[in-house]
Design a protein around this motif. Structure first.
Motif, PDB file in Angstrom:
ATOM      1  N   SER B  13      18.868 -20.378-120.082  1.00  0.00           N
ATOM      2  CA  SER B  13      19.042 -19.811-121.431  1.00  0.00           C
ATOM      3  C   SER B  13      20.348 -19.037-121.580  1.00  0.00           C
ATOM      4  O   SER B  13      20.904 -18.549-120.607  1.00  0.00           O
ATOM      5  CB  SER B  13      17.909 -18.833-121.747  1.00  0.00           C
ATOM      6  OG  SER B  13      16.962 -18.772-120.724  1.00  0.00           O
ATOM      7  N   PRO B  14      20.801 -18.891-122.849  1.00  0.00           N
ATOM      8  CA  PRO B  14      21.959 -18.034-123.108  1.00  0.00           C
ATOM      9  C   PRO B  14      21.619 -16.595-122.737  1.00  0.00           C
ATOM     10  O   PRO B  14      20.462 -16.179-122.837  1.00  0.00           O
ATOM     11  CB  PRO B  14      22.180 -18.148-124.621  1.00  0.00           C
ATOM     12  CG  PRO B  14      21.180 -19.106-125.141  1.00  0.00           C
ATOM     13  CD  PRO B  14      20.226 -19.465-124.072  1.00  0.00           C
ATOM     14  N   GLY B  48      25.649 -19.384-115.297  1.00  0.00           N
ATOM     15  CA  GLY B  48      26.857 -20.178-115.051  1.00  0.00           C
ATOM     16  C   GLY B  48      27.861 -20.115-116.187  1.00  0.00           C
ATOM     17  O   GLY B  48      28.940 -20.702-116.099  1.00  0.00           O
ATOM     18  N   ARG B  49      27.503 -19.397-117.293  1.00  0.00           N
ATOM     19  CA  ARG B  49      28.396 -19.356-118.460  1.00  0.00           C
ATOM     20  C   ARG B  49      28.668 -17.932-118.955  1.00  0.00           C
ATOM     21  O   ARG B  49      29.764 -17.618-119.393  1.00  0.00           O
ATOM     22  CB  ARG B  49      27.754 -20.125-119.640  1.00  0.00           C
ATOM     23  CG  ARG B  49      27.379 -21.546-119.324  1.00  0.00           C
ATOM     24  CD  ARG B  49      26.769 -22.271-120.522  1.00  0.00           C
ATOM     25  NE  ARG B  49      25.547 -21.652-121.049  1.00  0.00           N
ATOM     26  CZ  ARG B  49      24.311 -21.881-120.604  1.00  0.00           C
ATOM     27  NH1 ARG B  49      24.115 -22.711-119.602  1.00  0.00           N
ATOM     28  NH2 ARG B  49      23.260 -21.281-121.152  1.00  0.00           N
ATOM     29  N   ASP B  50      27.643 -17.086-118.905  1.00  0.00           N
ATOM     30  CA  ASP B  50      27.733 -15.778-119.569  1.00  0.00           C
ATOM     31  C   ASP B  50      27.810 -14.598-118.604  1.00  0.00           C
ATOM     32  O   ASP B  50      27.541 -13.462-118.990  1.00  0.00           O
ATOM     33  CB  ASP B  50      26.521 -15.586-120.495  1.00  0.00           C
ATOM     34  CG  ASP B  50      26.415 -16.696-121.539  1.00  0.00           C
ATOM     35  OD1 ASP B  50      27.474 -17.129-122.044  1.00  0.00           O
ATOM     36  OD2 ASP B  50      25.295 -17.140-121.831  1.00  0.00           O
ATOM     37  N   GLY B  51      28.163 -14.836-117.378  1.00  0.00           N
ATOM     38  CA  GLY B  51      28.218 -13.744-116.405  1.00  0.00           C
ATOM     39  C   GLY B  51      26.835 -13.387-115.885  1.00  0.00           C
ATOM     40  O   GLY B  51      25.879 -14.146-116.067  1.00  0.00           O
ATOM     41  N   GLU B  71      21.568  -5.260-119.753  1.00  0.00           N
ATOM     42  CA  GLU B  71      23.011  -5.001-119.715  1.00  0.00           C
ATOM     43  C   GLU B  71      23.741  -5.936-118.760  1.00  0.00           C
ATOM     44  O   GLU B  71      23.169  -6.446-117.805  1.00  0.00           O
ATOM     45  CB  GLU B  71      23.281  -3.546-119.313  1.00  0.00           C
ATOM     46  CG  GLU B  71      22.698  -3.209-117.963  1.00  0.00           C
ATOM     47  CD  GLU B  71      23.104  -1.812-117.475  1.00  0.00           C
ATOM     48  OE1 GLU B  71      24.299  -1.585-117.270  1.00  0.00           O
ATOM     49  OE2 GLU B  71      22.199  -0.977-117.284  1.00  0.00           O
ATOM     50  N   GLN B  72      25.036  -6.114-119.044  1.00  0.00           N
ATOM     51  CA  GLN B  72      25.837  -7.025-118.228  1.00  0.00           C
ATOM     52  C   GLN B  72      26.266  -6.333-116.927  1.00  0.00           C
ATOM     53  O   GLN B  72      26.667  -5.181-116.936  1.00  0.00           O
ATOM     54  CB  GLN B  72      27.067  -7.482-119.004  1.00  0.00           C
ATOM     55  CG  GLN B  72      27.776  -8.629-118.303  1.00  0.00           C
ATOM     56  CD  GLN B  72      28.641  -9.464-119.224  1.00  0.00           C
ATOM     57  OE1 GLN B  72      29.165  -8.978-120.221  1.00  0.00           O
ATOM     58  NE2 GLN B  72      28.793 -10.741-118.904  1.00  0.00           N
ATOM     59  N   ARG B  73      26.153  -7.061-115.832  1.00  0.00           N
ATOM     60  CA  ARG B  73      26.610  -6.538-114.531  1.00  0.00           C
ATOM     61  C   ARG B  73      27.974  -7.075-114.150  1.00  0.00           C
ATOM     62  O   ARG B  73      28.752  -6.412-113.499  1.00  0.00           O
ATOM     63  CB  ARG B  73      25.655  -6.969-113.407  1.00  0.00           C
ATOM     64  CG  ARG B  73      24.334  -6.285-113.403  1.00  0.00           C
ATOM     65  CD  ARG B  73      23.609  -6.666-112.122  1.00  0.00           C
ATOM     66  NE  ARG B  73      23.909  -5.745-111.044  1.00  0.00           N
ATOM     67  CZ  ARG B  73      23.962  -6.069-109.756  1.00  0.00           C
ATOM     68  NH1 ARG B  73      23.786  -7.312-109.378  1.00  0.00           N
ATOM     69  NH2 ARG B  73      24.210  -5.169-108.841  1.00  0.00           N
ATOM     70  N   ARG B  74      28.224  -8.351-114.426  1.00  0.00           N
ATOM     71  CA  ARG B  74      29.504  -8.960-114.053  1.00  0.00           C
ATOM     72  C   ARG B  74      29.918  -9.923-115.149  1.00  0.00           C
ATOM     73  O   ARG B  74      29.087 -10.603-115.738  1.00  0.00           O
ATOM     74  CB  ARG B  74      29.361  -9.758-112.744  1.00  0.00           C
ATOM     75  CG  ARG B  74      29.113  -8.906-111.510  1.00  0.00           C
ATOM     76  CD  ARG B  74      28.487  -9.720-110.392  1.00  0.00           C
ATOM     77  NE  ARG B  74      29.445 -10.593-109.746  1.00  0.00           N
ATOM     78  CZ  ARG B  74      29.121 -11.584-108.907  1.00  0.00           C
ATOM     79  NH1 ARG B  74      27.841 -11.847-108.651  1.00  0.00           N
ATOM     80  NH2 ARG B  74      30.033 -12.323-108.361  1.00  0.00           N
ATOM     81  N   LEU B  75      31.216  -9.985-115.392  1.00  0.00           N
ATOM     82  CA  LEU B  75      31.743 -10.955-116.345  1.00  0.00           C
ATOM     83  C   LEU B  75      31.784 -12.332-115.678  1.00  0.00           C
ATOM     84  O   LEU B  75      31.918 -12.430-114.459  1.00  0.00           O
ATOM     85  CB  LEU B  75      33.156 -10.559-116.763  1.00  0.00           C
ATOM     86  CG  LEU B  75      33.250  -9.254-117.558  1.00  0.00           C
ATOM     87  CD1 LEU B  75      34.709  -8.860-117.759  1.00  0.00           C
ATOM     88  CD2 LEU B  75      32.531  -9.404-118.906  1.00  0.00           C
ATOM     89  N   GLN B  76      31.681 -13.368-116.495  1.00  0.00           N
ATOM     90  CA  GLN B  76      31.794 -14.711-115.936  1.00  0.00           C
ATOM     91  C   GLN B  76      33.188 -14.909-115.350  1.00  0.00           C
ATOM     92  O   GLN B  76      34.176 -14.438-115.912  1.00  0.00           O
ATOM     93  CB  GLN B  76      31.536 -15.768-117.029  1.00  0.00           C
ATOM     94  CG  GLN B  76      31.458 -17.193-116.509  1.00  0.00           C
ATOM     95  CD  GLN B  76      30.263 -17.401-115.578  1.00  0.00           C
ATOM     96  OE1 GLN B  76      29.209 -16.812-115.767  1.00  0.00           O
ATOM     97  NE2 GLN B  76      30.431 -18.224-114.556  1.00  0.00           N
ATOM     98  N   ALA B  77      33.266 -15.554-114.221  1.00  0.00           N
ATOM     99  CA  ALA B  77      34.559 -15.879-113.610  1.00  0.00           C
ATOM    100  C   ALA B  77      34.453 -17.286-113.057  1.00  0.00           C
ATOM    101  O   ALA B  77      33.385 -17.707-112.619  1.00  0.00           O
ATOM    102  CB  ALA B  77      34.877 -14.893-112.492  1.00  0.00           C
ATOM    103  N   ALA B  78      35.553 -17.999-113.115  1.00  0.00           N
ATOM    104  CA  ALA B  78      35.540 -19.369-112.598  1.00  0.00           C
ATOM    105  C   ALA B  78      35.548 -19.311-111.084  1.00  0.00           C
ATOM    106  O   ALA B  78      36.202 -18.463-110.482  1.00  0.00           O
ATOM    107  CB  ALA B  78      36.760 -20.120-113.098  1.00  0.00           C
TER     108      ALA B  78
END
Lengths: 264, 264
Positions: B13-14, B48-51, B71-78
């Protein structure tokens, strides 16, 4: 066209032309009933001291097989001087560690107990059997030595000063492995891999104070202990070991026929 | 002091603040009955898309579990752009290949059939499940893509010219891996590992003619296919991937508590 041996075995006896070699019941069974070899068939043998030789099967009996050594295939050569200190982990994964470390040329396997090591015993006979099987299949001329398991602090107490001990750190601000290995002079080396639960912080602080210890990083992902073993040993071999140019034997290797007893 | 999530899950899911996430019956069972979590407990999730995000358990039902993203823990990174082409091997060892490749940051897993590949089928669902579990445990922000299995010549027919394909050669006069990787410009890469029986000579000759193929040597010992996978990927990561300085996320990683369902 040289004779292609049917398999490759580690033996304990001295090897030389005309020498007789007896196999234990397990090996005798393997040759006779698994590989279905017969009198006259030729196998390769090595003992870690006298190089690799061809040997012909003289005969089988109840629980034995005798061979006569015929000609030398490879001269003995020293392998890399590389130790692996590892905290015992779960059964399937520790077997894997012994197998892979042997394939990757480790000269000494040394189980060490850290503060968070989960199993408090280790079956060194089983680990050595795995290491020997991997040595046979991988064309090594030696088998790894199995050192007596010790608490980590005891293993480090008598450490030879000239041997670099690379500590595979789980995280933190450590030097990437390629950079760290290239910065050290070539020479005897060892790797220390912690248990699945990691080192205790105070333990890590103590280890890092030792003058022969070099912490190395294995990237931004958390690796399982068994993955870290293979990854770290491969990097060292590629940068400072016998995977570098002219490091090893350049003869085309002998490949054993598929072995029905190996694998799952 | 930030909240320590109890485990880390890959979801489809998103992800965003306040978003509801439903888990499948298997995951719901795992959280409730294996980890014994309860309403209000917090887990980490990534898609795999939203961190990576924290999410709190709202409740469990028969075969389901619902979470609310907080809450967000890490930003998405390639991650690294690294493919692995591998010939299917025996069950235990191929599971291991999928797990280890995922831990080592591979972006695409691609089973290929060579002339001597023994199993002629491959269970990509099971391999992907192994890869996802390894991604969850290793702190990856992505999971490897599973490409459709193809005969090797078909996989190579449409090969993108700018992607170096390192061929792990069993023997012969090839360049050692560290030297070969350092000689190539940084960029998209792939490794090709043959089956346990090796490539057929004619097949090898054809592959080596392709302009994007670089054969690499992994030392003087014969490595099993699964060992070669881990060794080659680790060397590439250490020399050209995200194990090099500043390659990855430098935050101290989250370590999941011991997972009773993992391992043997």
């Amino acid at each position: 066209m040289s004779i292609q041996p049917k398999t490759r075995l580690y033996v304990d006896s001295p090897l030389g032309e005309g020498q007789a070699v007896g196999l234990d019941p397990e090996r005798a069974h393997f040759l006779r009933h698994v590989l279905r070899l017969d009198k006259g068939n030729v196998v390769a043998v090595f003992n870690g001291r006298d190089g690799e030789w061809l040997a012909a099967i003289d005969g089988f009996g109840k629980g034995w097989c005798s061979l006569t050594v015929t000609e030398q295939r490879r001269l003995q050569a020293a392998g890399p001087d590389l130790w692996l200190l590892f905290a015992p982990i779960k059964r399937g994964r520790i077997d894997f560690v012994a197998e892979k470390a042997s394939e990757l040329g480790v000269s000494r396997l040394w189980p060490v107990f850290t503060r968070r090591t989960d199993p408090n015993r280790v079956n060194t006979d089983r680990l050595l059997a795995n290491a020997i099987e991997a040595a046979e299949q991988s064309e090594r001329l030696t088998v790894p030595e199995m050192a007596d398991p010790l608490p980590l602090d005891k293993a480090l107490a008598g450490w030879p000063a000239e041997r670099t001990l690379y500590l595979c750190a789980e995280a933190g601000n450590v030097r990437p492995i390629a950079e760290a290995v290239r910065a050290r002079p070539r020479g005897p080396a060892a790797f220390l891999i912690g248990p699945e639960g990691g080192f205790a912080q105070s333990e890590l602080d103590e280890i890092c104070k030792l003058p022969f210890v070099v912490p190395v990083g294995l990237g931004p992902r958390i690796l399982r202990a068994d993955t870290a073993v293979v990854a770290a040993l491969a990097c060292w071999q590629a940068l400072a070991g016998d995977w570098t140019a002219d490091g090893g034997d350049t003869r085309p290797p002998f490949r054993a026929p598929a072995d029905p007893t190996v694998g799952e």
